[in-house]
Scaffold this motif. Structure first.
Motif, PDB file in Angstrom:
ATOM      1  N   GLY A 266       0.803  -1.214   0.000  1.00 27.41           N
ATOM      2  CA  GLY A 266       0.000   0.000   0.000  1.00 27.41           C
ATOM      3  C   GLY A 266       0.832   1.258   0.000  1.00 27.41           C
ATOM      4  N   LYS A 267       0.132   2.355  -0.181  1.00 28.43           N
ATOM      5  CA  LYS A 267       0.748   3.683  -0.167  1.00 28.43           C
ATOM      6  C   LYS A 267      -0.180   4.617   0.588  1.00 28.43           C
ATOM      7  CE  LYS A 267       3.196   6.937  -3.042  1.00 28.43           C
ATOM      8  NZ  LYS A 267       4.476   6.622  -2.459  1.00 28.43           N
ATOM      9  N   TYR A 268       0.401   5.343   1.529  1.00 28.23           N
ATOM     10  CA  TYR A 268      -0.318   6.323   2.322  1.00 28.23           C
ATOM     11  C   TYR A 268      -0.113   7.682   1.663  1.00 28.23           C
ATOM     12  CZ  TYR A 268      -1.066   9.476   6.251  1.00 28.23           C
ATOM     13  OH  TYR A 268      -1.489  10.489   7.054  1.00 28.23           O
ATOM     14  N   TYR A 269      -1.181   8.430   1.483  1.00 30.12           N
ATOM     15  CA  TYR A 269      -1.079   9.733   0.817  1.00 30.12           C
ATOM     16  C   TYR A 269      -1.015  10.868   1.817  1.00 30.12           C
ATOM     17  CZ  TYR A 269      -1.378   7.578  -3.648  1.00 30.12           C
ATOM     18  OH  TYR A 269      -1.078   6.810  -4.743  1.00 30.12           O
ATOM     19  N   ALA A 270      -0.269  11.885   1.463  1.00 29.45           N
ATOM     20  CA  ALA A 270       0.024  13.006   2.344  1.00 29.45           C
ATOM     21  C   ALA A 270      -1.220  13.765   2.799  1.00 29.45           C
ATOM     22  CB  ALA A 270       1.002  13.965   1.668  1.00 29.45           C
ATOM     23  N   ASP A 271      -2.341  13.620   2.090  1.00 25.93           N
ATOM     24  CA  ASP A 271      -3.550  14.320   2.529  1.00 25.93           C
ATOM     25  C   ASP A 271      -4.046  13.764   3.864  1.00 25.93           C
ATOM     26  OD1 ASP A 271      -4.815  11.900   1.941  1.00 25.93           O
ATOM     27  OD2 ASP A 271      -6.064  12.710   0.354  1.00 25.93           O
ATOM     28  N   GLY A 272      -3.528  12.604   4.250  1.00 22.81           N
ATOM     29  CA  GLY A 272      -3.855  12.020   5.531  1.00 22.81           C
ATOM     30  C   GLY A 272      -5.176  11.285   5.582  1.00 22.81           C
ATOM     31  N   ASP A 273      -5.909  11.272   4.487  1.00 20.78           N
ATOM     32  CA  ASP A 273      -7.236  10.673   4.514  1.00 20.78           C
ATOM     33  C   ASP A 273      -7.429   9.537   3.533  1.00 20.78           C
ATOM     34  OD1 ASP A 273      -8.252  12.249   6.565  1.00 20.78           O
ATOM     35  OD2 ASP A 273      -8.779  13.850   5.205  1.00 20.78           O
ATOM     36  N   SER A 274      -6.366   9.118   2.827  1.00 13.60           N
ATOM     37  CA  SER A 274      -6.551   8.022   1.883  1.00 13.60           C
ATOM     38  C   SER A 274      -5.318   7.124   1.809  1.00 13.60           C
ATOM     39  CB  SER A 274      -6.904   8.539   0.489  1.00 13.60           C
ATOM     40  OG  SER A 274      -5.857   9.310  -0.039  1.00 13.60           O
ATOM     41  N   VAL A 275      -5.617   5.860   1.562  1.00 15.78           N
ATOM     42  CA  VAL A 275      -4.606   4.818   1.393  1.00 15.78           C
ATOM     43  C   VAL A 275      -5.030   4.001   0.193  1.00 15.78           C
ATOM     44  CG1 VAL A 275      -3.736   2.671   2.393  1.00 15.78           C
ATOM     45  CG2 VAL A 275      -4.013   4.660   3.839  1.00 15.78           C
ATOM     46  N   VAL A 276      -4.095   3.706  -0.697  1.00 17.89           N
ATOM     47  CA  VAL A 276      -4.386   2.763  -1.775  1.00 17.89           C
ATOM     48  C   VAL A 276      -3.670   1.461  -1.433  1.00 17.89           C
ATOM     49  CG1 VAL A 276      -4.792   4.464  -3.577  1.00 17.89           C
ATOM     50  CG2 VAL A 276      -2.507   3.578  -3.245  1.00 17.89           C
ATOM     51  N   MET A 277      -4.325   0.354  -1.743  1.00 16.65           N
ATOM     52  CA  MET A 277      -3.762  -0.934  -1.378  1.00 16.65           C
ATOM     53  C   MET A 277      -3.995  -1.939  -2.494  1.00 16.65           C
ATOM     54  SD  MET A 277      -4.330  -2.983   2.177  1.00 16.65           S
ATOM     55  CE  MET A 277      -4.208  -1.452   3.057  1.00 16.65           C
ATOM     56  N   ASN A 278      -2.972  -2.745  -2.742  1.00 19.09           N
ATOM     57  CA  ASN A 278      -3.065  -3.858  -3.676  1.00 19.09           C
ATOM     58  C   ASN A 278      -2.946  -5.137  -2.875  1.00 19.09           C
ATOM     59  OD1 ASN A 278      -3.179  -2.385  -6.211  1.00 19.09           O
ATOM     60  ND2 ASN A 278      -1.129  -1.707  -5.648  1.00 19.09           N
ATOM     61  N   VAL A 279      -3.790  -6.092  -3.220  1.00 22.16           N
ATOM     62  CA  VAL A 279      -3.853  -7.355  -2.497  1.00 22.16           C
ATOM     63  C   VAL A 279      -3.639  -8.483  -3.503  1.00 22.16           C
ATOM     64  CG1 VAL A 279      -5.306  -8.835  -1.064  1.00 22.16           C
ATOM     65  CG2 VAL A 279      -5.518  -6.341  -0.898  1.00 22.16           C
ATOM     66  N   ASP A 280      -2.758  -9.409  -3.156  1.00 26.23           N
ATOM     67  CA  ASP A 280      -2.524 -10.583  -3.996  1.00 26.23           C
ATOM     68  C   ASP A 280      -3.239 -11.750  -3.343  1.00 26.23           C
ATOM     69  OD1 ASP A 280      -1.669 -12.695  -5.515  1.00 26.23           O
ATOM     70  OD2 ASP A 280       0.460 -12.235  -5.330  1.00 26.23           O
ATOM     71  N   TYR A 281      -4.436 -12.063  -3.843  1.00 25.86           N
ATOM     72  CA  TYR A 281      -5.253 -13.134  -3.273  1.00 25.86           C
ATOM     73  C   TYR A 281      -5.203 -14.341  -4.193  1.00 25.86           C
ATOM     74  CZ  TYR A 281      -9.262 -15.693  -1.484  1.00 25.86           C
ATOM     75  OH  TYR A 281     -10.072 -16.671  -0.973  1.00 25.86           O
ATOM     76  N   GLU A 282      -4.399 -15.319  -3.812  1.00 27.43           N
ATOM     77  CA  GLU A 282      -4.244 -16.564  -4.568  1.00 27.43           C
ATOM     78  C   GLU A 282      -3.965 -16.313  -6.045  1.00 27.43           C
ATOM     79  OE1 GLU A 282      -7.753 -18.871  -3.653  1.00 27.43           O
ATOM     80  OE2 GLU A 282      -7.073 -19.225  -1.605  1.00 27.43           O
ATOM     81  N   GLY A 283      -3.065 -15.374  -6.313  1.00 33.59           N
ATOM     82  CA  GLY A 283      -2.677 -15.061  -7.685  1.00 33.59           C
ATOM     83  C   GLY A 283      -3.545 -14.022  -8.367  1.00 33.59           C
ATOM     84  N   THR A 284      -4.660 -13.646  -7.763  1.00 34.43           N
ATOM     85  CA  THR A 284      -5.525 -12.608  -8.320  1.00 34.43           C
ATOM     86  C   THR A 284      -5.163 -11.281  -7.669  1.00 34.43           C
ATOM     87  OG1 THR A 284      -7.323 -14.182  -8.626  1.00 34.43           O
ATOM     88  CG2 THR A 284      -7.922 -11.860  -8.610  1.00 34.43           C
ATOM     89  N   LYS A 285      -4.931 -10.265  -8.480  1.00 29.72           N
ATOM     90  CA  LYS A 285      -4.583  -8.942  -7.975  1.00 29.72           C
ATOM     91  C   LYS A 285      -5.857  -8.138  -7.749  1.00 29.72           C
ATOM     92  CE  LYS A 285      -0.216  -9.770  -8.757  1.00 29.72           C
ATOM     93  NZ  LYS A 285       0.566 -10.387  -7.773  1.00 29.72           N
ATOM     94  N   LEU A 286      -6.041  -7.686  -6.512  1.00 29.49           N
ATOM     95  CA  LEU A 286      -7.186  -6.871  -6.141  1.00 29.49           C
ATOM     96  C   LEU A 286      -6.694  -5.491  -5.724  1.00 29.49           C
ATOM     97  CD1 LEU A 286      -8.923  -9.563  -3.911  1.00 29.49           C
ATOM     98  CD2 LEU A 286      -9.316  -9.131  -6.338  1.00 29.49           C
TER      99      LEU A 286
END
Length: 123
Positions: free
Chosen positions: A94-114
């Motif tokens: 994941g990446k935390y954004y400087a605005d302090g109110d949002s995070v983007v996250m990537n999840v690897d679930y059994e080979g599927t990217k979410l």
């Protein structure tokens, strides 16, 4: 020469304090939804605690909270793993954004990217 050293030391101290403030802001509850491999949206909640470069906490997807394992944070980027119901390790980046109110996250679930974007829940 002495003035340069003092100025450099002061700038380094300011950077360390600002960096620590950014990391501390990642602490708390984050909510969003994630689209599963079946196309269905699932509400998801992360409770994140940061201590130095370590990240821990929990994630709740289907009502049963799971512990965050092996969490690491470098600047605004972070990684951790969660052990799923079937015992498989689910990697998160994941990446935390400087605005302090949002995070983007990537999840690897059994080979599927979410992918998901989370918002701070406790503000």
């Amino acid at each position: 020469m002495k003035r340069k050293i003092i100025t450099t030391a002061a700038l380094v101290c300011c950077f360390v304090v600002c960096f620590a403030a950014v990391l501390a802001d990642l602490n708390g509850k984050w909510i969003g939804s994630i689209k599963g491999p079946n196309g269905k949206d699932y509400p998801i909640t992360f409770t994140i605690n940061v201590s130095g470069d370590k990240l821990n906490g929990s994630v709740e997807l289907t009502g049963d909270p799971k512990r965050i394992n092996n969490g690491k944070i470098t600047g605004t980027d972070f990684t951790f793993a969660v052990t799923g119901e079937d015992g498989n390790t689910i990697a998160h980046t994941g990446k935390y954004y400087a605005d302090g109110d949002s995070v983007v996250m990537n999840v690897d679930y059994e080979g599927t990217k979410l992918h998901t974007t989370l918002k701070r829940a406790d503000k």
